[in-house]
Every structure is written in C-alpha cells, then in structure tokens.
Design an enzyme around this catalytic site. Sequence first.
Site, PDB file in Angstrom:
ATOM      1  N   LEU A 139      45.002  61.272  51.854  1.00 35.16           N
ATOM      2  CA  LEU A 139      44.720  61.821  50.526  1.00 35.16           C
ATOM      3  C   LEU A 139      44.629  63.339  50.492  1.00 35.16           C
ATOM      4  CD1 LEU A 139      42.172  59.130  49.306  1.00 35.16           C
ATOM      5  CD2 LEU A 139      44.586  59.380  48.714  1.00 35.16           C
ATOM      6  N   HIS A 157      54.215  56.653  48.118  1.00 28.11           N
ATOM      7  CA  HIS A 157      53.494  56.776  46.846  1.00 28.11           C
ATOM      8  C   HIS A 157      53.694  55.459  46.089  1.00 28.11           C
ATOM      9  CE1 HIS A 157      51.702  58.885  43.470  1.00 28.11           C
ATOM     10  NE2 HIS A 157      52.608  58.330  42.701  1.00 28.11           N
ATOM     11  N   GLU A 204      55.425  47.799  49.414  1.00 26.68           N
ATOM     12  CA  GLU A 204      55.209  48.958  50.307  1.00 26.68           C
ATOM     13  C   GLU A 204      55.305  48.513  51.763  1.00 26.68           C
ATOM     14  OE1 GLU A 204      51.797  51.510  49.558  1.00 26.68           O
ATOM     15  OE2 GLU A 204      51.759  50.901  47.477  1.00 26.68           O
TER      16      GLU A 204
END
Length: 214
Positions: free
Chosen positions: A89, A108, A178
Amino acid sequence: MSVSVAVFASGSGSNFQSLLDHQTEDSPGRIELLISDRPDAGALQRAEQAGISTQVIPVKGRSQDGVGLETLEVLEKSEIHVVLLAGYLRLLPHVIIQAYPKLILNIHPALLPSFGGQGMWGRFVHEAVLDSGASFSGPTIHFVDEDYDTGAILAQWPVPVLSGDTPESLAARVLKVEHILYPRAADHLCRAVDQGRQAAPLSLPEEAALQLFR
Ligand code: GRF
C-alpha cells in the site's frame, strides 16, 4: 539462469500465496524474498511457512530516501531482478523505480485507467465501480512508475459486475481472477527478462475468462 523475484505485500498476502503456489521447477522466475512495511502482515507468515526469506522495512514516519536506500540494499544483497507488488500500500521510493526500470509490477483490482490513484485501494475501489454503474471490473497488472496506478498496462482480465453485488461480493469475484492472472503475468515478465527483452502486453483468452462467471 533463473530470474530472482521479490514480492512486496502489506496485507494478508493471498496474491503472494498464489504466486508461490503456481511456481514450479520450470517457472522462469523464483521468489526469493518477501518484503513488508508491516510486521503484522499475513504475507510474512505465509512466507515463513514456505521457507522464503522475509524483511520488514517500516515506512511510516520515515523519509523516502531512508526507506529507498534501505530497500535497495536489501534487494541488491539478494540479487533481485524483478519486483512484484501484491497488496503493497506504499508508493515505492524513487531510487527503487530508477534501479528497476520496467521490472516492477503491481496488481490493481479494477480495470485501469479507471478506478485508480491515491486512496483507491481495497473496498474503496469496488465501491467506486459499483457507484459508477460499470458492467465490468477486473484486475489490471501494470508496470510501476512514480505515481499511483499510472504505469503501462501489462495485462487485464474482465470480470462481470452482477446485479445485487456488494463491494465484498465484487472483491471476491475479482480476487479469484487476480490469483489466476498475476502468476501468468509474472511468468510472462520473468521469461522476457531471462531472454533479455522487454515484455509485450499479455493478451488473454477473454471469452474463456468471462465464461468462468456464466
Ligand atoms: C488485491 O485485491 C490487490 O489487487 C490489491 O490489494 C489486494 C491484496 O490482497 N493491490 P492480498 O493481500 O493479496 O490478499
């Protein structure tokens, strides 16, 4: 030669786990190191269980230069060629971006260039997608540059937004993809690095991907 990979993660590390789980003897890259800015990141435990070296490099309250030089020293000591951000982050310090041109990827959880930028992480991303009324979301893998979510796109995989979706249900659907996409994109980059060339954008069988959700 095998390409040495470091993964950066701040959170639970499910993407880190999927990268590890997809790795085989024939993979072009080898994960050698997990770096986190948080000593309580779940990713650290996953790395320790898998026998991967870990390093916590705190960021809060420190200068970019201090963090950057410490990080660079750690990466150089482990002879890392490629960096994968997996739920990290923090903005990477300038010195790292310069040392690893087109060698750092990020994942993302939305289709960039929409729904990216500072503050767009986790639940905020999926809320924004739902508020926009978009019919599709899905992960983006992109090269990392000096800003949030602005680097060249390497791969995307569309995921439908379904009626009645909540940020949680959409996040779970995107996360599932993902876990398939990031190992493929990481292999794609490591193979290019191993062969001394730039990685071209990765095209995926979109129809097959959409069928996952029909
Ligand atoms: C993922 O949704 C990823 O796209 C974003 O952060 C989340 C990390 O999840 N960058 P995990 O820690 O890999 O489970």
